[in-house]
Motif scaffolding. Structure first.
Motif, PDB file in Angstrom:
ATOM      1  N   THR A 489      -7.450 -60.693 -38.473  1.00 48.57           N
ATOM      2  CA  THR A 489      -6.091 -60.081 -38.150  1.00 48.57           C
ATOM      3  C   THR A 489      -5.994 -59.890 -36.557  1.00 48.57           C
ATOM      4  O   THR A 489      -5.171 -60.337 -35.782  1.00 48.57           O
ATOM      5  CB  THR A 489      -5.917 -58.707 -38.860  1.00 48.57           C
ATOM      6  N   LEU A 490      -7.097 -59.306 -35.941  1.00 47.44           N
ATOM      7  CA  LEU A 490      -6.938 -59.382 -34.549  1.00 47.44           C
ATOM      8  C   LEU A 490      -6.973 -60.515 -33.731  1.00 47.44           C
ATOM      9  O   LEU A 490      -6.455 -60.729 -32.687  1.00 47.44           O
ATOM     10  CB  LEU A 490      -8.304 -58.605 -34.036  1.00 47.44           C
ATOM     11  N   LEU A 491      -7.852 -61.551 -34.000  1.00 47.75           N
ATOM     12  CA  LEU A 491      -7.957 -63.106 -33.594  1.00 47.75           C
ATOM     13  C   LEU A 491      -6.488 -63.608 -33.811  1.00 47.75           C
ATOM     14  O   LEU A 491      -5.912 -64.249 -32.796  1.00 47.75           O
ATOM     15  CB  LEU A 491      -9.055 -63.607 -34.172  1.00 47.75           C
ATOM     16  N   THR A 492      -5.894 -63.625 -35.059  1.00 47.96           N
ATOM     17  CA  THR A 492      -4.893 -64.027 -35.223  1.00 47.96           C
ATOM     18  C   THR A 492      -3.600 -63.554 -34.326  1.00 47.96           C
ATOM     19  O   THR A 492      -2.855 -64.192 -33.880  1.00 47.96           O
ATOM     20  CB  THR A 492      -4.493 -63.921 -36.685  1.00 47.96           C
ATOM     21  N   THR A 493      -3.447 -62.379 -34.139  1.00 51.81           N
ATOM     22  CA  THR A 493      -2.431 -61.721 -33.446  1.00 51.81           C
ATOM     23  C   THR A 493      -2.594 -62.116 -32.048  1.00 51.81           C
ATOM     24  O   THR A 493      -1.742 -62.325 -31.276  1.00 51.81           O
ATOM     25  CB  THR A 493      -2.560 -59.935 -33.296  1.00 51.81           C
ATOM     26  N   TRP A 494      -4.004 -61.921 -31.376  1.00 51.53           N
ATOM     27  CA  TRP A 494      -4.341 -62.099 -30.173  1.00 51.53           C
ATOM     28  C   TRP A 494      -3.791 -63.700 -29.676  1.00 51.53           C
ATOM     29  O   TRP A 494      -3.338 -64.005 -28.794  1.00 51.53           O
ATOM     30  CB  TRP A 494      -5.822 -62.025 -29.999  1.00 51.53           C
ATOM     31  N   LEU A 495      -4.172 -64.550 -30.539  1.00 53.11           N
ATOM     32  CA  LEU A 495      -3.963 -66.098 -30.423  1.00 53.11           C
ATOM     33  C   LEU A 495      -2.397 -66.110 -30.345  1.00 53.11           C
ATOM     34  O   LEU A 495      -1.865 -67.060 -29.533  1.00 53.11           O
ATOM     35  CB  LEU A 495      -4.326 -66.750 -31.596  1.00 53.11           C
ATOM     36  N   THR A 496      -1.691 -65.674 -31.166  1.00 52.30           N
ATOM     37  CA  THR A 496      -0.217 -65.550 -31.355  1.00 52.30           C
ATOM     38  C   THR A 496       0.512 -65.077 -29.886  1.00 52.30           C
ATOM     39  O   THR A 496       1.290 -65.694 -29.312  1.00 52.30           O
ATOM     40  CB  THR A 496       0.527 -64.856 -32.382  1.00 52.30           C
ATOM     41  N   GLU A 497      -0.300 -64.202 -29.428  1.00 53.29           N
ATOM     42  CA  GLU A 497       0.360 -63.384 -27.867  1.00 53.29           C
ATOM     43  C   GLU A 497       0.091 -64.629 -26.927  1.00 53.29           C
ATOM     44  O   GLU A 497       0.787 -64.982 -26.227  1.00 53.29           O
ATOM     45  CB  GLU A 497      -0.515 -62.254 -27.736  1.00 53.29           C
ATOM     46  N   LEU A 498      -1.109 -65.304 -27.087  1.00 53.25           N
ATOM     47  CA  LEU A 498      -1.550 -66.243 -25.859  1.00 53.25           C
ATOM     48  C   LEU A 498      -0.623 -67.259 -25.930  1.00 53.25           C
ATOM     49  O   LEU A 498      -0.308 -67.919 -25.253  1.00 53.25           O
ATOM     50  CB  LEU A 498      -3.102 -66.574 -26.175  1.00 53.25           C
ATOM     51  N   TYR A 499      -0.522 -68.004 -27.334  1.00 52.70           N
ATOM     52  CA  TYR A 499       0.177 -69.074 -27.555  1.00 52.70           C
ATOM     53  C   TYR A 499       1.739 -68.572 -26.855  1.00 52.70           C
ATOM     54  O   TYR A 499       2.413 -69.593 -26.189  1.00 52.70           O
ATOM     55  CB  TYR A 499       0.593 -69.310 -29.006  1.00 52.70           C
ATOM     56  N   LEU A 500       2.285 -67.606 -27.119  1.00 50.55           N
ATOM     57  CA  LEU A 500       3.683 -67.299 -26.748  1.00 50.55           C
ATOM     58  C   LEU A 500       3.615 -67.271 -25.066  1.00 50.55           C
ATOM     59  O   LEU A 500       4.770 -67.622 -24.469  1.00 50.55           O
ATOM     60  CB  LEU A 500       4.107 -66.002 -27.178  1.00 50.55           C
ATOM     61  N   ASN A 501       2.549 -66.494 -24.664  1.00 54.02           N
ATOM     62  CA  ASN A 501       2.522 -66.539 -22.971  1.00 54.02           C
ATOM     63  C   ASN A 501       2.608 -67.850 -22.734  1.00 54.02           C
ATOM     64  O   ASN A 501       3.255 -68.285 -21.612  1.00 54.02           O
ATOM     65  CB  ASN A 501       1.347 -65.731 -22.701  1.00 54.02           C
ATOM     66  N   TRP A 502       1.754 -68.555 -22.873  1.00 58.06           N
ATOM     67  CA  TRP A 502       1.520 -70.092 -22.399  1.00 58.06           C
ATOM     68  C   TRP A 502       2.735 -70.708 -22.773  1.00 58.06           C
ATOM     69  O   TRP A 502       3.217 -71.852 -21.861  1.00 58.06           O
ATOM     70  CB  TRP A 502       0.634 -70.749 -23.389  1.00 58.06           C
ATOM     71  N   LEU A 503       3.583 -70.744 -23.828  1.00 61.56           N
ATOM     72  CA  LEU A 503       4.944 -71.517 -24.135  1.00 61.56           C
ATOM     73  C   LEU A 503       5.748 -71.273 -23.023  1.00 61.56           C
ATOM     74  O   LEU A 503       6.653 -71.796 -22.552  1.00 61.56           O
ATOM     75  CB  LEU A 503       5.165 -71.352 -25.469  1.00 61.56           C
ATOM     76  N   GLY A 504       5.963 -69.691 -22.814  1.00 61.29           N
ATOM     77  CA  GLY A 504       6.779 -69.197 -21.912  1.00 61.29           C
ATOM     78  C   GLY A 504       6.634 -69.633 -20.525  1.00 61.29           C
ATOM     79  O   GLY A 504       7.674 -69.924 -19.826  1.00 61.29           O
ATOM     80  N   ILE A 505       5.755 -69.830 -20.114  1.00 66.86           N
ATOM     81  CA  ILE A 505       5.130 -70.202 -18.892  1.00 66.86           C
ATOM     82  C   ILE A 505       5.478 -71.746 -18.616  1.00 66.86           C
ATOM     83  O   ILE A 505       6.285 -72.354 -17.796  1.00 66.86           O
ATOM     84  CB  ILE A 505       3.632 -70.195 -18.486  1.00 66.86           C
ATOM     85  N   LEU A 506       5.286 -72.469 -19.636  1.00 63.31           N
ATOM     86  CA  LEU A 506       5.449 -74.148 -19.754  1.00 63.31           C
ATOM     87  C   LEU A 506       6.907 -74.371 -19.705  1.00 63.31           C
ATOM     88  O   LEU A 506       7.490 -75.480 -19.332  1.00 63.31           O
ATOM     89  CB  LEU A 506       4.584 -74.868 -20.752  1.00 63.31           C
TER      90      LEU A 506
END
Length: 974
Positions: A489-506
C-alpha cells in the motif's frame, strides 16, 4: 514523500531483516541463514589409493575409468575402476634391458601404446592379453600421440598422429582383426606428414591434439618445448579415413601459425577441459617455460582455434631452474601444477593460488599427474603410492572472483542457487552502477537486494534521481509477497505521488512531449497492472484524493475505469455536459444500476440516444425502474419527445413481452395523452380475457373517461363484463357499437333481451326511427313485436308493424304445433313401456335334468341355482365365488353383511315356551325379512351373467394366474 518514507521504514523494520555487514560471506544479513555446522569439503579432495605395488611404478595412464600402470621392468597392470577388485596383469615379455618410457591410452580406454626407451613401441588392446610390437614404429622414440576421437572404435584407432623426439609427426593407424587376433600386423601404416622445428632445428613433439570444428574443419595443435603450432584445414568429405595428410600438405612450404616463448623447461605439456562427455574441449592450458598460457577454444574462428589467451606466470615459490613443474591438469576454473613434492591449484580467473597440497617425503617424489576426462578425476603417483583427487563444487567461490572483476552477470550465474551470495553480488553491482552514474541500472539491482530500504531511497533522493527512485520502488513493489499488504500500500501510494509530480513537470514543458507521453503510458501501465489491482482497489479513495489534489481529471477518469468505478466516470462526464460520452460509458459497460441512476439526467438532453441505448440493453433493464425518469421527462416535454417514451414502452410490451402492470398502465396513459388511435388498437390487441390482460382495468377506464375516449371505455366495459354500462355508453357513440355489445352475454338470454330492449328504446324514443326498430327485431331473435310496441307513441299506424305482427303470430302457431307433436310422442312411449313390463312378468325359462353348472360342471339341480337370459346357469355358491373377488370393496362388505343377516334369520329360536300367537307373528316377520335379504343378495350377485356382463369385460386385463401364486402354480406343472 518524507512521511511515506518514514511509514515504509517502520513497516519494513517489522517484516524485513537487513544486512549488518558485507565483509564476510557467511551470514550477510539476518534475512538469510548460512550456518555451516560442518567443515566444508575442499574443492580438491585427496584420497590415497589402497594399493601397494610389488615393484616401483614407472608410468600410469587412465581414461574412461580404465587405469594402466607399468610396474618394474616387464609388468603391466590393468584395472577397470568399475571393478577394482579384478585387476589384470600382463607381461611385456622383454628379455633385454628395455624400459617403459611413456604410455598413451586413448579416450575410450581400449588402445594402449607403450613407448620403450629403446625406440620401440608396443600395443595392447583392452580385449586381449598379449602385447604386440609395432614393427613400423621401430627406431622412433615416441613423445606424444594425438588420438582420433571421431573415427576410433574399440578395435580400430582410425587415423592418429604420433610425435617423436626428433620433431617428426607421423600418421598411423592400428587395427585389431576380430577373426584371429594379431594374425596380421596391427599397424596398418606409419608415414611421416610433418616435422616441427624451433630456431635451433627440429624439436621434440611434446603434445598432439586433434579437434573438429564446424563445417567439417579440423584443428591440430602440436607443441614443442617453446612453440605451440596450429594446423587448420578441411578433410574432403568421405576421405576422413585416409587421414590428415592434406592438412599438413598445405604447410609444406611455409610454417603454420604458432606461439613462441623464450624460456624453456626442456619440455612442455598442454591440458584441455571438456565440460561434458563426447563434447569438444572449451579451454586449454599450456605449461611452458614462461608460465601457463591459458585461453578458450573458439571453433568458429577461421585460422586459429585459440581465443582469449593470457599467460599466468608461475607462483613466486616455483623456480624453473631448481623446482620446475612436472605436469599440468586443467579443470573448469583451475589448473593444477605438479611439482616434485606438492600440488598447486591456480584459479584461471585471477591467477591466484587457491589450493596447495604438500606430500610427505615417505611417499617419494611425485612423478606424474593425469586426469580422466570422462569422470573428471585427477590421478597422481610416485614410484610407491597412487593418489586420486575428486573435484567437488569447483564453482562455489567463482562468483566472488567475477564480482571483484566487475563481471556481475557471470557472478550471478554462479550463485543463483545461493541467495545469500546473490544478494552480495547485487549490492556490489548496484553500488558500481551508482558510482558510474547508471542510476536506473543501480535501482534495478538495489531493488533485488536486502539492503535497508530507506538508505537506498534517500540515496536516490539526495542524488535528485526521481526516475531511478521510481524504478527502484517499482522493482521493490514487484518483489513483495502478497501477504505484505502494508508495504504494498505504501509503495503504491508513493509511486502514484511520484508519477503525478513527474507528469506535472513534464506537461508544462513542450520540449519534453515525447518523454511525457512515455511517462504517461508507464503510469497507466502501473495503474492497470493486475498485480497492483487489489491494492489500488482497496485504497482507491486515497488514489482519488491524490489525483484530485493534482487536478489530473484525465487520469482520475482512467483510474475509475480500471477500478470499474463507472459511476464516477459517468458522473464526471455529466458534470462537464459530456452526455454522449457518459452514455457511451453506460452502453459499453452495460451496468443496469448506472442506467437507472443516470437516465433521468441523460434523457433530458439526448432522449433518442438514451432510448436507443435502453433498447440495446433489452431485457437486462427493468422498465419499471426507468418509468420515473420517463414521467419527469414527459411532464415537461413536447409531443415529439413523448414519442420517445412511447417508443421504449412499445418495445417493452411488444418485443420484450413485458407483463408488468405498471408498464402497461404507463403506456396506456401515454396513448391516452397523445395517441388516441393507438389506444384503441392496443386495447383490442390486449384481448377481452381479464386473466390475460396486463393493465389495470379500473385505472384504464378512469383514464379513458377523463380524456373522453368513449370507444375505449366501451371496450373496457366489455372486458369487465359490464354489458349494460357498455351498451349505455355505446348508444352515445354508435348504435352498431351498442348492438355488438348486446350480443356478448351469450349464456344469459334475459340480459341479452334487456340490452336489446335498451337499444330498441333508444332507437324508437331518441332517434324515432321505426325502420331501425324493426331491424332490431330481426337482429335479435329474443325480441318480439309485443316487447317493442310499448315504446312507440300512440299515433303510430299499424302499417309499420303489419309484417312484424304476422311473423309473430306465425311463430306462435308453429310453437303450438310443436307442443302437440311432443305430447303425442310421450303418450306412445308410455304405452310401449307398459307393454314391455307386462311381457317381462310372463317370461320364463326351462331347465333340463341333465343341465350342469357353467362354473363347476356338476349337475345343476342338486343345489340352488341361477338361470340367466343368455342361457348360462350357475349354482348359487359357484356364482358367489366367481363374482365376489371382482366386486368393489364396498359391495363386498355389503354382501358379507347381508349373508350374516341371512344366516341369523335361519337359526331356530332358543325359547320353546313362547305363546303360539307371538311365535307366529315373529315367524311371519322373520320370513318377510329373509325374503328381502335374499332379494338384496340377488341384486348384488345375480345382477348380470358373470360370463356375459361388464364384469367379464373389466377383467380382461387381469392375468389368468395370480402373480402371488405364480411360482406355486409353475411348480405344480413340473
Amino acid at each position: 514523500m518524507a512521511s511515506i518514507l518514514d511509514e515504509y521504514e517502520d513497516s519494513l523494520h517489522r517484516s524485513v531483516s537487513v544486512p549488518q555487514s558485507r565483509a564476510s560471506v557467511g551470514i550477510p544479513h539476518s534475512g538469510y541463514v548460512n550456518a555451516r555446522l560442518e567443515k566444508e569439503t575442499p574443492i580438491f579432495n585427496k584420497q590415497r589409493i589402497d594399493f601397494a605395488p610389488p615393484e616401483k611404478i614407472n608410468s600410469l595412464v587412465v581414461s574412461s575409468n580404465q587405469l594402466c600402470m607399468s610396474l618394474g621392468k616387464d609388468t603391466l597392470l590393468r584395472i577397470d575402476l568399475g571393478k577394482p577388485d579384478e585387476p589384470n596383469q600382463v607381461e611385456l615379455g622383454r628379455k633385454d634391458e628395455a624400459k617403459v618410457y611413456k604410455m598413451f591410452l586413448d579416450h575410450t580406454g581400449s588402445h594402449l601404446l607403450i613407448a620403450l626407451n629403446t625406440s620401440e613401441c608396443l600395443y595392447l588392446n583392452r580385449s586381449v592379453q598379449k602385447v604386440r610390437a609395432l614393427s613400423r614404429w621401430k627406431g622412433h622414440l615416441i613423445e606424444s600421440v594425438g588420438w582420433n576421437k571421431f573415427l576410433g572404435s574399440e578395435t580400430n584407432t582410425g587415423p592418429i598422429l604420433v610425435g617423436t623426439s626428433q620433431g617428426q609427426i607421423y600418421e598411423a593407424e592400428i587395427s585389431v582383426s576380430e577373426g584371429s587376433l594379431f594374425s596380421t600386423n596391427p599397424d596398418q601404416y606409419f608415414r611421416q606428414v610433418y616435422t616441427l622445428e624451433e630456431e635451433s632445428g627440429p624439436a621434440p613433439v611434446c603434445c598432439l591434439e586433434i579437434e573438429r570444428g564446424i563445417e567439417g574443419k579440423f584443428f591440430i595443435i602440436a607443441t614443442t618445448r617453446k612453440r605451440l603450432f596450429q594446423f587448420v584445414g578441411k578433410v574432403p568429405e568421405g576421405t576422413e579415413q585416409q587421414g590428415f595428410s592434406s592438412i599438413f600438405a598445405v604447410h609444406a612450404d611455409h610454417l603454420p601459425s604458432f606461439r613462441e616463448f623464450p624460456a624453456n623447461l626442456g619440455f612442455s605439456e598442454i591440458a584441455f577441459y571438456t565440460p561434458k562427455l563426447r563434447s569438444n574441449p572449451r579451454s586449454f592450458a599450456w605449461m611452458m617455460g614462461n608460465g601457463v598460457l591459458y585461453g578458450t577454444l573458439d571453433y568458429s574462428r577461421p585460422d586459429s582455434i585459440l581465443s582469449d589467451e593470457r599467460v599466468w606466470v608461475y607462483p613466486p615459490d616455483i623456480d624453473i631452474t631448481v623446482n620446475k613443474p612436472i605436469s599440468i591438469v586443467l579443470t573448469q576454473f583451475h589448473f593444477l601444477l605438479l611439482l616434485s613434492d606438492r600440488v598447486k591449484a591456480v584459479c584461471t580467473l585471477n591467477g591466484q593460488v587457491v589450493f596447495q597440497d604438500l606430500f610427505l617425503e615417505k611417499f617419494g617424489l611425485l612423478t606424474r599427474m593425469i586426469k580422466d576426462p570422462t569422470v573428471q578425476q585427477i590421478w597422481i603417483h610416485t614410484e610407491k603410492v597412487v593418489f586420486r583427487y575428486h573435484v567437488q563444487r569447483e564453482s562455489r567461490d567463482v562468483w566472488k572472483m567475477y564480482m571483484n572483476m566487475n563481471k556481475f552477470d557471470l557472478a550471478k550465474e554462479y550463485c543463483k542457487d545461493r541467495p545469500e551470495c546473490l544478494d552480495i553480488v547485487l549490492a556490489k553491482e548496484a553500488e558500481h552502477c551508482f558510482q558510474n552514474k547508471r542510476y536506473l541500472d543501480s535501482a534495478k539491482c538495489y531493488a533485488l537486494t536486502q539492503n535497508y530500504f530507506e538508505e537506498i531511497a534517500l540515496k536516490f533522493i539526495e542524488a535528485k534521481q526521481e526516475e531511478a527512485l521510481m524504478e527502484f520502488l517499482i522493482k521493490k513493489l514487484s518483489n513483495l509477497k502478497p501477504s505484505e499488504k502494508t508495504q504494498t500500500t505504501l509503495l503504491t501510494t508513493w509511486l502514484t505521488e511520484l508519477y503525478l509530480n513527474w507528469l506535472g513537470i513534464l506537461q508544462g514543458d513542450p520540449s519534453q512531449r515525447n518523454l511525457y507521453l512515455d511517462t504517461r503510458e508507464k503510469f497507466r501501465t502501473f495503474l492497470s497492472s493486475p498485480k497492483n489491482k487489489d491494492c489500488l482497489f482497496n485504497n482507491r479513495a486515497s488514489i482519488y484524493e491524490l489525483l484530485a489534489s493534482h487536478g489530473d481529471t484525465e487520469h482520475m477518469v482512467y483510474f475509475a475505469v480500471i477500478m470499474q468505478d463507472y459511476e464516477r466516470v459517468v458522473a464526471h462526464h455529466c458534470q462537464h455536459d459530456e452526455y454522449d460520452e457518459a452514455l457511451n460509458v453506460l452502453s459499453r459497460h452495460r451496468d443496469e444500476k448506472l442506467f437507472y441512476k443516470f437516465s433521468p439526467v441523460l434523457i433530458q438532453h439526448i432522449p433518442k440516444k438514451v432510448v436507443d441505448a435502453w433498447i440495446s440493453m433489452g431485457s437486462r433493464l427493468d422498465a419499471r425502474n426507468l418509468i420515473p425518469a420517463l414521467v419527469n421527462y414527459s411532464q415537461s416535454a413536447s409531443t415529439q419527445q413523448i414519442n420517445e417514451a412511447i417508443r421504449y414502452m412499445e418495445f417493452c410490451v411488444y418485443q420484450l413481452e413485458e407483463t408488468q402492470q405498471a408498464i402497461h398502465n404507463y403506456l396506456l396513459s401515454l396513448y391516452a395523452l397523445c395517441r388516441p388511435d393507438s389506444l384503441l388498437s392496443y386495447l383490442e390487441q390486449a384481448g377481452t380475457n381479464p386473466n390475460r390482460i396486463h393493465y389495470d382495468l379500473k385505472y384504464a377506464l378512469r383514464l379513458c373517461a377523463e380524456h373522453g375516449h368513449h370507444r375505449a371505455c366501451v371496450h373496457i366495459y366489455k372486458v369487465m363484463e359490464l354489458y349494460e354500462e357498455a351498451v349505455d355508453l355505446a348508444l352515445q357513440v354508435d348504435v352498431d357499437l351498442a348492438k355488438s355489445c348486446a350480443d356478448l352475454p351469450e349464456d344469459d338470454e334475459e340480459l341479452r333481451k334487456k340490452l336489446w330492449l335498451k337499444i330498441a328504446r333508444h332507437v324508437v324514443q331518441e332517434e324515432k326511427d321505426v325502420k331501425k326498430a324493426m331491424a332490431c327485431l330481426s337482429s335479435c331473435a329474443l325480441l318480439k313485436i309485443e316487447d317493442v310496441l310499448p315504446f312507440f307513441p300512440d299515433f303510430v299506424t299499424i302499417d309499420h308493424f303489419k309484417e312484424a305482427i304476422c311473423n309473430s303470430l306465425e311463430d306462435y302457431n308453429k310453437h303450438i304445433e310443436e307442443l302437440k307433436r311432443e305430447m303425442e310422442e310421450a303418450t306412445q312411449s308410455a304405452k310401449r313401456i307398459r307393454e314391455d313390463i307386462q311381457e317381462m312378468r310372463n317370461k320364463y325359462g326351462s331347465v333340463e335334468p341333465q343341465e350342469k353348472c357353467a362354473a363347476c360342471d356338476f349337475p345343476l339341480l342338486n343345489r340352488p341355482f341361477y338361470l340367466f337370459l343368455c342361457g348360462h346357469m350357475f349354482h348359487y355358491d359357484c356364482l358367489l365365488q366367481a363374482v365376489f373377488p371382482n366386486l368393489p370393496a364396498y359391495k363386498q362388505a355389503k354382501l358379507e353383511d347381508l349373508q350374516k343377516k341371512l344366516a341369523a334369520t335361519s337359526q331356530p329360536s332358543k325359547s320353546h315356551h313362547r305363546p303360539r300367537d307371538a311365535d307366529t307373528i315373529s315367524l311371519g316377520k322373520g320370513q318377510q325379512s329373509r325374503e328381502q335379504i335374499k332379494a338384496d343378495i340377488d341384486d348384488i350377485v345375480a345382477a348380470e351373467c358373470v360370463y356375459c356382463g361388464e364384469l367379464m369385460i373389466r377383467s380382461i386385463d387381469k392375468p389368468f394366474i395370480d402373480p402371488q401364486k405364480y411360482e406355486e402354480e409353475m411348480q405344480s406343472w413340473l
